[in-house]
Motif scaffolding. Structure first.
Motif, PDB file in Angstrom:
ATOM      1  N   SER A 198      19.987   9.395   3.246  1.00 32.61           N
ATOM      2  CA  SER A 198      21.062   8.602   3.316  1.00 32.61           C
ATOM      3  C   SER A 198      20.947   7.219   3.162  1.00 32.61           C
ATOM      4  O   SER A 198      21.719   6.380   2.673  1.00 32.61           O
ATOM      5  CB  SER A 198      22.368   8.857   4.118  1.00 32.61           C
ATOM      6  N   ARG A 199      19.870   6.724   3.687  1.00 33.70           N
ATOM      7  CA  ARG A 199      19.071   5.413   3.582  1.00 33.70           C
ATOM      8  C   ARG A 199      17.722   5.388   3.954  1.00 33.70           C
ATOM      9  O   ARG A 199      17.161   6.227   4.616  1.00 33.70           O
ATOM     10  CB  ARG A 199      19.817   4.420   4.274  1.00 33.70           C
ATOM     11  N   SER A 200      17.206   4.329   3.386  1.00 36.29           N
ATOM     12  CA  SER A 200      15.747   4.139   3.718  1.00 36.29           C
ATOM     13  C   SER A 200      15.461   2.638   4.102  1.00 36.29           C
ATOM     14  O   SER A 200      15.928   1.780   3.431  1.00 36.29           O
ATOM     15  CB  SER A 200      14.980   4.496   2.396  1.00 36.29           C
ATOM     16  N   VAL A 201      14.584   2.426   5.097  1.00 36.66           N
ATOM     17  CA  VAL A 201      14.551   1.177   5.466  1.00 36.66           C
ATOM     18  C   VAL A 201      12.822   0.895   5.992  1.00 36.66           C
ATOM     19  O   VAL A 201      12.389   1.960   6.238  1.00 36.66           O
ATOM     20  CB  VAL A 201      15.414   0.611   6.802  1.00 36.66           C
ATOM     21  N   PRO A 202      12.446  -0.363   5.732  1.00 36.94           N
ATOM     22  CA  PRO A 202      10.905  -0.497   6.160  1.00 36.94           C
ATOM     23  C   PRO A 202      10.823  -0.607   7.583  1.00 36.94           C
ATOM     24  O   PRO A 202      11.783  -1.058   8.432  1.00 36.94           O
ATOM     25  CB  PRO A 202      10.621  -1.839   5.581  1.00 36.94           C
ATOM     26  N   VAL A 203      10.048   0.039   8.189  1.00 31.67           N
ATOM     27  CA  VAL A 203       9.775  -0.277   9.747  1.00 31.67           C
ATOM     28  C   VAL A 203       8.265  -0.243   9.901  1.00 31.67           C
ATOM     29  O   VAL A 203       7.273  -0.172   9.037  1.00 31.67           O
ATOM     30  CB  VAL A 203      10.045   1.099  10.196  1.00 31.67           C
ATOM     31  N   GLU A 204       7.991  -1.182  11.247  1.00 31.70           N
ATOM     32  CA  GLU A 204       6.474  -1.271  11.571  1.00 31.70           C
ATOM     33  C   GLU A 204       6.310  -0.417  13.048  1.00 31.70           C
ATOM     34  O   GLU A 204       7.261  -0.515  13.907  1.00 31.70           O
ATOM     35  CB  GLU A 204       6.313  -2.617  11.629  1.00 31.70           C
ATOM     36  N   LEU A 205       5.464   0.531  12.946  1.00 33.47           N
ATOM     37  CA  LEU A 205       5.088   1.285  13.983  1.00 33.47           C
ATOM     38  C   LEU A 205       3.930   0.916  14.623  1.00 33.47           C
ATOM     39  O   LEU A 205       2.769   0.563  14.095  1.00 33.47           O
ATOM     40  CB  LEU A 205       4.821   2.817  13.608  1.00 33.47           C
ATOM     41  N   ARG A 206       3.724   1.186  15.898  1.00 33.89           N
ATOM     42  CA  ARG A 206       2.748   1.011  16.786  1.00 33.89           C
ATOM     43  C   ARG A 206       1.444   2.028  16.374  1.00 33.89           C
ATOM     44  O   ARG A 206       1.999   3.327  16.099  1.00 33.89           O
ATOM     45  CB  ARG A 206       2.710   1.084  18.275  1.00 33.89           C
ATOM     46  N   GLY A 207       0.379   1.621  16.093  1.00 35.42           N
ATOM     47  CA  GLY A 207      -0.768   2.926  15.831  1.00 35.42           C
ATOM     48  C   GLY A 207      -1.320   2.340  14.630  1.00 35.42           C
ATOM     49  O   GLY A 207      -1.497   0.984  14.275  1.00 35.42           O
ATOM     50  N   VAL A 208      -2.170   3.187  13.985  1.00 37.82           N
ATOM     51  CA  VAL A 208      -2.844   2.892  12.711  1.00 37.82           C
ATOM     52  C   VAL A 208      -2.754   4.114  11.601  1.00 37.82           C
ATOM     53  O   VAL A 208      -2.534   5.070  11.913  1.00 37.82           O
ATOM     54  CB  VAL A 208      -4.562   2.655  12.975  1.00 37.82           C
ATOM     55  N   LEU A 209      -2.904   3.533  10.430  1.00 37.53           N
ATOM     56  CA  LEU A 209      -2.991   4.434   9.191  1.00 37.53           C
ATOM     57  C   LEU A 209      -4.384   4.799   9.125  1.00 37.53           C
ATOM     58  O   LEU A 209      -5.269   3.710   9.044  1.00 37.53           O
ATOM     59  CB  LEU A 209      -2.337   3.784   7.985  1.00 37.53           C
ATOM     60  N   TYR A 210      -4.749   6.095   8.524  1.00 34.42           N
ATOM     61  CA  TYR A 210      -5.998   6.292   8.370  1.00 34.42           C
ATOM     62  C   TYR A 210      -5.968   7.416   7.203  1.00 34.42           C
ATOM     63  O   TYR A 210      -5.033   8.272   7.177  1.00 34.42           O
ATOM     64  CB  TYR A 210      -6.941   6.592   9.485  1.00 34.42           C
ATOM     65  N   PHE A 211      -7.095   7.593   6.545  1.00 31.18           N
ATOM     66  CA  PHE A 211      -7.233   8.407   5.379  1.00 31.18           C
ATOM     67  C   PHE A 211      -8.535   9.496   5.764  1.00 31.18           C
ATOM     68  O   PHE A 211      -9.567   9.041   5.964  1.00 31.18           O
ATOM     69  CB  PHE A 211      -7.552   8.047   4.036  1.00 31.18           C
ATOM     70  N   ALA A 212      -8.116  11.004   5.828  1.00 29.45           N
ATOM     71  CA  ALA A 212      -8.985  11.987   6.205  1.00 29.45           C
ATOM     72  C   ALA A 212      -8.900  13.191   5.389  1.00 29.45           C
ATOM     73  O   ALA A 212      -7.571  13.244   4.589  1.00 29.45           O
ATOM     74  CB  ALA A 212      -9.116  11.992   7.604  1.00 29.45           C
ATOM     75  N   THR A 213      -9.428  14.133   5.364  1.00 28.05           N
ATOM     76  CA  THR A 213      -9.525  15.457   4.742  1.00 28.05           C
ATOM     77  C   THR A 213      -9.354  15.298   3.127  1.00 28.05           C
ATOM     78  O   THR A 213      -9.261  14.173   2.658  1.00 28.05           O
ATOM     79  CB  THR A 213      -8.429  16.214   5.452  1.00 28.05           C
ATOM     80  N   GLU A 214      -9.470  16.260   2.529  1.00 26.82           N
ATOM     81  CA  GLU A 214      -9.378  16.371   1.236  1.00 26.82           C
ATOM     82  C   GLU A 214      -8.164  16.904   0.612  1.00 26.82           C
ATOM     83  O   GLU A 214      -7.963  17.883   1.009  1.00 26.82           O
ATOM     84  CB  GLU A 214     -10.730  16.886   0.650  1.00 26.82           C
ATOM     85  N   SER A 215      -7.342  15.966  -0.122  1.00 25.96           N
ATOM     86  CA  SER A 215      -5.924  16.702  -0.781  1.00 25.96           C
ATOM     87  C   SER A 215      -6.405  17.363  -1.872  1.00 25.96           C
ATOM     88  O   SER A 215      -6.755  16.733  -2.882  1.00 25.96           O
ATOM     89  CB  SER A 215      -5.054  15.368  -0.652  1.00 25.96           C
ATOM     90  N   PRO A 216      -5.890  18.448  -1.978  1.00 28.21           N
ATOM     91  CA  PRO A 216      -6.014  19.466  -3.314  1.00 28.21           C
ATOM     92  C   PRO A 216      -4.955  18.663  -4.307  1.00 28.21           C
ATOM     93  O   PRO A 216      -5.347  18.902  -5.624  1.00 28.21           O
ATOM     94  CB  PRO A 216      -5.826  20.822  -3.088  1.00 28.21           C
TER      95      PRO A 216
END
Length: 163
Positions: free
Chosen positions: A3-21
């Motif tokens: 129904s709506r979308s808004v930008p947010v900033e969260l505490r923590g980190v983004l990381y990339f791992a595992t392999e997406s098929p």
């Protein structure tokens, strides 16, 4: 659709791992235990919509409700040991819980995997569409994320955004 979308900033980190098929590279994960800031988009969806999205990402059959009581009470609920099977309440916005899902492991506990060109483009474009950050900020953020750092430059990500 949300129904709506808004930008947010969260505490923590983004990381990339595992392999997406699907994407052919590392998947994005959220580690709320690490010091840092995560740029994201919050989508206002019903509990049933959230359960459906989570089921699809967990490779489960959609259509069943999730019991959200544990995550709403303790801030985390582990539904399984696989990727995206850990629910996290990352805070509140407008009196509503900010829920997401991630892996049961943390950013320091897994081998980092660089994300593919298509996935970097998807993530960066989604953040840019949120409207809170400009292309340079988004490119710098994604390029500095664990797993992307050293493999993706700000300049390369700006190029993807511009395409």
């Amino acid at each position: 659709m949300p129904s709506r979308s808004v930008p947010v900033e969260l505490r923590g980190v983004l990381y990339f791992a595992t392999e997406s098929p699907v994407w052919g590279g590392g998947r994005a994960f959220y580690d709320p235990e690490q010091e840092g800031r995560v740029y994201a988009r919050a989508h206002l969806v019903s509990a049933a919509q959230f359960a459906d999205i989570a089921a699809q990402e967990m490779y489960r059959s959609p259509g069943e409700d999730l019991d959200l009581s544990a995550v709403l009470t303790s801030g985390v609920a582990q539904l399984g040991s696989g990727r995206y099977e850990t629910l996290v309440c990352a805070g509140q916005m407008d009196g509503l819980p900010v829920l997401t899902f991630t892996a049961p492991w943390g950013a320091d506990d897994v081998t980092l995997v660089p994300p593919s060109r298509a996935y970097v483009s998807f993530v960066a474009s989604g953040l840019l569409e949120a409207g809170a950050w400009d292309a340079g900020t988004v490119a710098a953020y994604v390029a500095s994320s664990r797993g992307a750092a050293g493999h993706w430059s700000e300049e390369a990500i700006r190029g993807l955004i511009a395409e």
